[in-house]
Design a protein around this motif. Structure first.
Motif, PDB file in Angstrom:
ATOM      1  N   SER A   5       8.701  28.996  52.232  1.00 31.89           N
ATOM      2  CA  SER A   5       8.658  30.061  51.233  1.00 31.89           C
ATOM      3  C   SER A   5       7.279  30.174  50.596  1.00 31.89           C
ATOM      4  O   SER A   5       6.792  31.275  50.334  1.00 31.89           O
ATOM      5  N   LYS A   6       6.639  29.036  50.369  1.00 31.17           N
ATOM      6  CA  LYS A   6       5.289  29.050  49.795  1.00 31.17           C
ATOM      7  C   LYS A   6       4.303  29.724  50.748  1.00 31.17           C
ATOM      8  O   LYS A   6       3.500  30.569  50.357  1.00 31.17           O
ATOM      9  N   ALA A   8       5.060  31.770  53.220  1.00 28.07           N
ATOM     10  CA  ALA A   8       5.433  33.170  53.414  1.00 28.07           C
ATOM     11  C   ALA A   8       4.868  34.052  52.309  1.00 28.07           C
ATOM     12  O   ALA A   8       4.381  35.160  52.577  1.00 28.07           O
ATOM     13  N   LYS A   9       4.917  33.570  51.090  1.00 30.44           N
ATOM     14  CA  LYS A   9       4.356  34.349  49.979  1.00 30.44           C
ATOM     15  C   LYS A   9       2.849  34.528  50.133  1.00 30.44           C
ATOM     16  O   LYS A   9       2.317  35.625  49.929  1.00 30.44           O
ATOM     17  N   LYS A  10       2.172  33.450  50.513  1.00 29.90           N
ATOM     18  CA  LYS A  10       0.720  33.531  50.699  1.00 29.90           C
ATOM     19  C   LYS A  10       0.358  34.486  51.829  1.00 29.90           C
ATOM     20  O   LYS A  10      -0.559  35.299  51.700  1.00 29.90           O
ATOM     21  N   MET A  12       2.147  36.958  53.010  1.00 30.58           N
ATOM     22  CA  MET A  12       2.503  38.324  52.650  1.00 30.58           C
ATOM     23  C   MET A  12       1.413  38.952  51.773  1.00 30.58           C
ATOM     24  O   MET A  12       1.013  40.103  52.000  1.00 30.58           O
ATOM     25  N   VAL A  13       0.927  38.201  50.811  1.00 34.17           N
ATOM     26  CA  VAL A  13      -0.155  38.696  49.955  1.00 34.17           C
ATOM     27  C   VAL A  13      -1.406  38.946  50.793  1.00 34.17           C
ATOM     28  O   VAL A  13      -2.085  39.967  50.628  1.00 34.17           O
ATOM     29  N   LYS A  81      -1.045  32.110  58.474  1.00 31.34           N
ATOM     30  CA  LYS A  81       0.258  31.469  58.257  1.00 31.34           C
ATOM     31  C   LYS A  81       0.364  30.179  59.061  1.00 31.34           C
ATOM     32  O   LYS A  81       0.787  29.151  58.537  1.00 31.34           O
TER      33      LYS A  81
END
Length: 110
Positions: A5-6, A8-10, A12-13, A81
């Motif tokens: 999740s960490k 994925a957020k990075k 995505m940004v 990623k």
């Protein structure tokens, strides 16, 4: 799960920022000519009978037309990623090794 999740957020940004920068650069370099050409092509494609299959076809053509703009940010964010997942798992493994070593040390001292 926390690692995924960490990361994925990075990523995505990262993707959104790269996509925005690329769109701005294309707009500045071409003077919005590329966007006007794409819009005119899609408008000409959408002329016809308004049926569900026709709308699906227009959406498919629109996705194919817009795909080249999204390829570069997608590739870069996927590479980021993968790199991020490797580094995060290395950190977790290092912490697990330190915790295991301290447990062994405490058992030896007792």
């Amino acid at each position: 799960m926390e690692i995924c999740s960490k990361v994925a957020k990075k990523s995505m940004v990262m993707f959104l920022l790269l996509f925005a920068i690329e769109c701005i650069l294309i707009y500045m370099l071409s003077g919005s000519e590329i966007y006007n050409t794409m819009a005119n092509f899609l408008n000409n494609t959408s002329v016809g009978s308004p049926t569900r299959n026709h709308y699906r076809g227009v959406a498919l053509v629109g996705g194919i037309v817009c795909l080249p703009i999204m390829i570069l940010p997608l590739i870069i964010s996927l590479m980021y990623k993968n790199k991020c997942i490797k580094s995060e798992t290395a950190k977790v493994i290092k912490v697990m090794n330190v915790v295991e070593a301290t447990k062994k040390e405490s058992l030896l001292v007792e």
